[in-house]
Write a protein that holds these residues in place. Sequence first.
Motif, short mmCIF file in Angstrom:
data_model
loop_
_atom_site.label_atom_id
_atom_site.label_comp_id
_atom_site.label_asym_id
_atom_site.label_seq_id
_atom_site.Cartn_x
_atom_site.Cartn_y
_atom_site.Cartn_z
N ASN A 245 0.82 -1.20 0.00
CA ASN A 245 0.00 0.00 0.00
C ASN A 245 0.85 1.26 0.00
O ASN A 245 1.78 1.39 0.80
CB ASN A 245 -0.92 0.03 1.22
N ALA A 246 0.49 2.19 -0.90
CA ALA A 246 1.06 3.53 -0.91
C ALA A 246 0.09 4.49 -0.21
O ALA A 246 0.51 5.47 0.40
CB ALA A 246 1.33 4.00 -2.32
N THR A 247 -1.18 4.20 -0.30
CA THR A 247 -2.25 4.91 0.41
C THR A 247 -3.21 3.83 0.89
O THR A 247 -3.07 2.65 0.49
CB THR A 247 -2.99 5.91 -0.52
N PRO A 248 -4.21 4.19 1.71
CA PRO A 248 -5.15 3.15 2.16
C PRO A 248 -5.85 2.40 1.02
O PRO A 248 -6.20 1.24 1.16
CB PRO A 248 -6.16 3.92 3.01
N ASP A 249 -6.03 3.07 -0.13
CA ASP A 249 -6.74 2.41 -1.24
C ASP A 249 -5.92 2.29 -2.52
O ASP A 249 -6.47 1.98 -3.57
CB ASP A 249 -8.05 3.16 -1.52
N GLN A 250 -4.61 2.49 -2.44
CA GLN A 250 -3.76 2.32 -3.63
C GLN A 250 -2.60 1.40 -3.31
O GLN A 250 -1.81 1.65 -2.40
CB GLN A 250 -3.19 3.67 -4.08
N LYS A 251 -2.55 0.32 -4.09
CA LYS A 251 -1.44 -0.63 -3.95
C LYS A 251 -0.47 -0.46 -5.11
O LYS A 251 -0.88 -0.17 -6.22
CB LYS A 251 -1.96 -2.07 -3.92
N ILE A 252 0.80 -0.64 -4.82
CA ILE A 252 1.85 -0.58 -5.83
C ILE A 252 2.39 -1.99 -6.02
O ILE A 252 2.75 -2.66 -5.04
CB ILE A 252 3.00 0.35 -5.38
N LYS A 253 2.43 -2.44 -7.28
CA LYS A 253 3.02 -3.73 -7.62
C LYS A 253 4.33 -3.47 -8.35
O LYS A 253 4.35 -2.71 -9.33
CB LYS A 253 2.10 -4.54 -8.53
N LEU A 254 5.40 -4.09 -7.92
CA LEU A 254 6.68 -3.90 -8.57
C LEU A 254 6.62 -4.27 -10.04
O LEU A 254 7.14 -3.55 -10.89
CB LEU A 254 7.78 -4.70 -7.85
N LYS A 255 5.95 -5.36 -10.35
CA LYS A 255 5.92 -5.83 -11.75
C LYS A 255 5.29 -4.82 -12.70
O LYS A 255 5.56 -4.84 -13.89
CB LYS A 255 5.22 -7.19 -11.86
N ASP A 256 4.47 -3.90 -12.17
CA ASP A 256 3.85 -2.87 -13.01
C ASP A 256 4.86 -1.84 -13.50
O ASP A 256 4.54 -1.01 -14.35
CB ASP A 256 2.72 -2.17 -12.26
N PHE A 257 6.08 -1.89 -12.97
CA PHE A 257 7.11 -0.92 -13.33
C PHE A 257 8.18 -1.52 -14.24
O PHE A 257 9.24 -0.92 -14.42
CB PHE A 257 7.71 -0.29 -12.07
#
Length: 153
Positions: free
Chosen positions: A14-26
């Motif tokens: 989570n970067a914010t309560p409702d936003q997740k960051i996936k490494l593979k997306d980068f």
Amino acid sequence: MLEKGAMAPDFELNATPDQKIKLKDFRGKNVILAFYPADWSPVCSDQMALYNEMLKYFSKHNAQLFGISVDSVWCHLAFEDNRKLHFPLLADFEPKGEVSKAYGVYDEKTGESKRALFVIDEEGKIAWSYLSPVAVNPGADGILDALEELAKK
């Protein structure tokens, strides 16, 4: 600690309560992971402020920076706002330290991430890693050197 040449373990934090960051997306971008012990500590505050100032140099190398600690997303949001940070801090909160452990930089004694840096290339491989003493700000020179080496390829 994972070293140069290893595939970077994928994660979703989570970067914010409702936003997740996936490494593979980068994939297709270079990624800088800055693991650090805790928001609000003096060395961590200085380190993150320095990286905030270095963002334009990182972006010239097609690089995205993420700070990672075991602090909660709410703690990160308050810290980001207070320090005027313009890059995401990711919460390695629950299960506590799971991503730090995957990268070999979790300190079992303190229950925190160690101060460690990783530069991951566009294909998801670790191009450079560095473990800093906890009380020392590692600066940005190693990151920039690694990004410049990647630019030569």
